[in-house]
Design a protein around this motif. Structure first.
Motif, PDB file in Angstrom:
ATOM      1  N   SER A   3      -0.993   5.740  10.710  1.00 48.77           N
ATOM      2  CA  SER A   3      -2.325   5.292  11.106  1.00 48.77           C
ATOM      3  C   SER A   3      -3.172   5.066   9.862  1.00 48.77           C
ATOM      4  O   SER A   3      -3.004   5.746   8.859  1.00 48.77           O
ATOM      5  N   PRO A   4      -4.069   4.069   9.921  1.00 45.87           N
ATOM      6  CA  PRO A   4      -4.927   3.836   8.776  1.00 45.87           C
ATOM      7  C   PRO A   4      -5.816   5.056   8.563  1.00 45.87           C
ATOM      8  O   PRO A   4      -6.344   5.624   9.495  1.00 45.87           O
ATOM      9  N   ALA A  66      -8.192  -7.289  11.862  1.00 47.39           N
ATOM     10  CA  ALA A  66      -6.945  -6.794  11.256  1.00 47.39           C
ATOM     11  C   ALA A  66      -6.892  -5.268  11.290  1.00 47.39           C
ATOM     12  O   ALA A  66      -5.845  -4.684  11.586  1.00 47.39           O
ATOM     13  N   TYR A  67      -8.026  -4.624  11.009  1.00 50.59           N
ATOM     14  CA  TYR A  67      -8.085  -3.166  11.033  1.00 50.59           C
ATOM     15  C   TYR A  67      -7.862  -2.642  12.459  1.00 50.59           C
ATOM     16  O   TYR A  67      -7.105  -1.693  12.668  1.00 50.59           O
ATOM     17  N   ASP A  68      -8.494  -3.289  13.450  1.00 47.49           N
ATOM     18  CA  ASP A  68      -8.311  -2.874  14.843  1.00 47.49           C
ATOM     19  C   ASP A  68      -6.862  -3.048  15.278  1.00 47.49           C
ATOM     20  O   ASP A  68      -6.318  -2.208  15.997  1.00 47.49           O
ATOM     21  N   HIS A  69      -6.240  -4.146  14.842  1.00 45.85           N
ATOM     22  CA  HIS A  69      -4.827  -4.377  15.159  1.00 45.85           C
ATOM     23  C   HIS A  69      -3.963  -3.269  14.558  1.00 45.85           C
ATOM     24  O   HIS A  69      -3.033  -2.773  15.195  1.00 45.85           O
ATOM     25  N   ALA A  73      -1.706  -0.653  16.649  1.00 44.19           N
ATOM     26  CA  ALA A  73      -0.278  -0.510  16.374  1.00 44.19           C
ATOM     27  C   ALA A  73       0.065   0.942  16.030  1.00 44.19           C
ATOM     28  O   ALA A  73       1.097   1.462  16.450  1.00 44.19           O
ATOM     29  N   ALA A  74      -0.809   1.607  15.286  1.00 48.56           N
ATOM     30  CA  ALA A  74      -0.563   3.002  14.927  1.00 48.56           C
ATOM     31  C   ALA A  74      -0.639   3.899  16.150  1.00 48.56           C
ATOM     32  O   ALA A  74       0.153   4.823  16.304  1.00 48.56           O
ATOM     33  N   THR A  75      -1.585   3.616  17.037  1.00 52.09           N
ATOM     34  CA  THR A  75      -1.729   4.410  18.252  1.00 52.09           C
ATOM     35  C   THR A  75      -0.529   4.204  19.160  1.00 52.09           C
ATOM     36  O   THR A  75      -0.020   5.153  19.741  1.00 52.09           O
TER      37      THR A  75
END
Length: 113
Positions: A3-4, A66-69, A73-75
């Motif tokens: 996750s970011p 891009a950050y939300d994507h 993806a991490a979630t």
């Protein structure tokens, strides 16, 4: 996929669906509260840097998407079993974001003068 880190929405203390106006308002409030010139040097520069990075990412619609994507993806990856690594083509180059440039604010100039 990891996750970011950190969650920029949590840094700015706003919901994930916040409008651009809410993002700017939260950023200004945090800067007023924690800026070293205002808070008598009580703020930690790393925290201010994090607030500025969060604002720089979330205020730009393309970078925010891009950050939300990446968050999505991490979630999704947390709830799925680990997959095998993907081969990334050699010609794909990932660029790092340039560091934020901090400059003094000139309050004496603007439409109010």
């Amino acid at each position: 996929m990891t996750s970011p880190s950190p969650d920029y929405y949590a840094v700015l203390q706003i919901p994930h669906g916040a409008s651009q106006q809410e993002i700017a308002r939260a950023y200004r409030a945090l800067m007023r509260r924690h800026h070293p010139d205002v808070a008598s040097g009580e703020a930690v520069p790393a925290e201010l840097q994090l607030v500025m990075q969060a604002f720089a990412t979330l205020r730009d619609p393309k970078r925010r998407a891009a950050y939300d994507h990446e968050l999505l993806a991490a979630t999704a990856g947390e709830h799925q079993p680990a997959s095998k690594p993907q081969n990334i083509p050699v010609h794909v180059v990932r660029h790092r974001e340039p560091p934020l440039r901090v400059t003094p604010v000139r309050w004496e100039s603007g439409p109010w003068t």
